[in-house]
Design an enzyme around this catalytic site. Sequence first.
Site, PDB file in Angstrom:
ATOM      1  N   GLU A 195       0.799  -1.175   0.031  1.00 18.65           N
ATOM      2  CA  GLU A 195       0.020   0.085   0.044  1.00 18.65           C
ATOM      3  C   GLU A 195       0.925   1.199  -0.068  1.00 18.65           C
ATOM      4  OE1 GLU A 195      -0.483  -2.559   1.780  1.00 18.65           O
ATOM      5  OE2 GLU A 195      -2.464  -3.435   0.763  1.00 18.65           O
ATOM      6  N   HIS A 239     -11.117  -4.945  10.008  1.00 25.05           N
ATOM      7  CA  HIS A 239     -11.338  -4.759   8.717  1.00 25.05           C
ATOM      8  C   HIS A 239     -12.808  -4.074   8.540  1.00 25.05           C
ATOM      9  CE1 HIS A 239      -8.289  -7.733   7.258  1.00 25.05           C
ATOM     10  NE2 HIS A 239      -9.063  -7.708   6.068  1.00 25.05           N
TER      11      HIS A 239
END
Lengths: 324, 363
Positions: free
Chosen positions: A60, A128
């Site tokens: 990322e 998440h």
Amino acid sequence: MAELTYREAVRSAMREEMRSDSRVILMGESITGYGGSYAVTKGLVEEFGPKRVMETPIAEAGIVGFAVGAAMGGLRPVAELMTVNFALLALDQIVNSAAKFHYMFGGQWSVPLVVRTVSGFGQLGPTHSQTFEGWFASVPGLKVVMPATPADAKGLLLAAIRDPDPVIFIEHSLLYSTKGEVPEQEGLEVPIGRASVVREGTDVTLVGYSRMLLQALHAAEVLEREDGVSCEVVDLRTLRPLDYPTVVASVGRTHRLVLCGEDWRTGGFGASLLSEIHDRSFDDLDAPIARVAMRDIPLPYSRKLEQQLIPASQQIVDAVRRMS
Amino acid sequence: MATTPRKSRPRAAARSSGALPHGLTAQQCRDMYRKMVQIRHFEDHAAEAYAQAKVGGFLHLYIGEEAVAVGAIAAVREDDHILGHYRDHGYALARGCDVRACMAELFGRDTGICHGRGGSMHLADASRHFWGGHAIVGSHIPIGAGMAYAMQYLEQPLVVLDFFGDGATGNGIFHEGLNMAALWNLPVVFICENNLYGMGATLAEESPVSDMMIKAEGYTMPAVQCDGMDVLSVYGAVQQAAEHCRSGKGPFFVEAMTYRFRGHSMADPELYRDKEEVRRWRELDPIPRFGDFLVQHRITSPQELAEVNEEVEAEMLEAVRFADSSPWPEPDSVDRWIYAKPIDPEATEEAPSMAGNPAGAAS
Ligand SMILES: Cc1ncc(C[n+]2csc(CCOP(=O)(O)OP(=O)(O)O)c2C)c(N)n1
Ligand SMILES: [Mg+2]
């Protein structure tokens, strides 16, 4: 007008802009053959090829850093970070690179970058299911956009890609399949930095964005039907720069305000919004500003526990009822 | 300038005049020498200004490492792109950035190269394709790869030089950047300045290998090590690396073995290394070493070198005078440049315009 899902609206913004501007590229994890973890980029690699729709390693920080460099080199990258939870790995590049260069280097160049990412939940467990727009919105140099409707998703993404500054574009996983009317004219922008009054009312203002806008609209219906309370609903659409005048004007009409968010109560986006509206609208207010937010608890997996925590229209209704 | 070799120096004869290494001309060599001297004197004056509290914050000097920036940047085109870390005065001066504007940036003045917004660690000059000093260790490694991608995509025959330290190789972002550069075959030269320390950490404390080029191997990236105290060695390595990149063969890793003669920053008491080690490295000082080479090869004379020193010193005194007498940035300008396209929702309450822009991006 055409009826599109939120997912299709995001995709069509990218497709249109890629067709009209060859500098626009997409990059992200599993965005080609897989079509994106929420299937947003499906079909794009087939049309534009792997040089413009780049499958990336799971990296990322690297993805955003790379996109910053590509932007500096003359491209218009749209980097997809699978979810906002994983965007944490890229925070340095977002905050210290993308948001800083124009200022720090004395305006010599800007970073025309869009980072698309997703908030949301659905029994995904504590790592998440998080919501961090308040963090991004606290950073000068970033623009932060969170559309609630397909039309805004498309129009704001077009504006974001054309914007010379870095834009954090946060979609919502629970909105992807919602449908709405989207103007058929190609390339039609919705300007960044403008809230909209999506329902007019006289008794209380409900401010929301993204999924919480839909919850606020639902709460408004319930309150009208069951309590005869008239709610004005404001969709912020952009969290930075924030359209305070629209919120202040609405509070001037209704004298009551409920801020509706999904992120944690402590340090959440609503906290800073509340403080600012308090300063600007104190004399207009007939009641303390109310907030709907996530309790300060990691979102658990168990369906029962999760549902108990997720902010929804009922909490907004309750907040309004407590006011009157 | 053609020189006649002295009979007594056969080795020098082989390398003199037309036989300068790497196809270098005498003029290029003299320019490189001047650049190294410029950096050395600039740093001395920066340190002095720091001691006088005219320069604040963190100040990282490049003294001892001049050959790396100068050799590398001389080996590429003027429009090839450069990124580096926070010890960045050397990159700026080697690329020919305005000395006065660089000094004024350290002084925080409006005439600074970034108008006092960036300071010592964030010099940049986009007009010279120098894209900054970057002060988050390793952060500019994927940025360099991304710029290289843009060059490849736009079919520009340019390469990117991306300078960082040995310490940066311990950061994940280094590996993410190298992985992507290799995966996509990008024209970027990664230049690792191995000066044996990452702040106070020794190589042995920060890395399982002492040769950083080994780390490029896992990414199938060709790598060479060069003598970072010898400007010609650096030049040769980067010339080879840039040719490799420019011919479409993908990224290249250059490790320059070097040493900083001063502390990590001005705040460093240097407790982690002994003076004897510093003394030994100072004997390898790249400036007199290259000066001797130039004299030996009759490319210049000791007098000319002395003149260069004097000229550069005058230039630096003028830069300090300029910086010190420059205006501060206007207080009202403090919020300038946060955005390239500022959007002020307060400016008007009129309904949002729905005007499209189908022609594509602005600016
Ligand atoms: C991400 C990050 N961590 C820590 C620091 C603090 N820091 C600045 S320079 C430095 C050492 C870097 O060493 P190296 O990469 O070898 O470069 P050198 O200073 O030796 O040229 C550290 C730890 C930083 N700026 N950024
Ligand atoms: Mg080091």
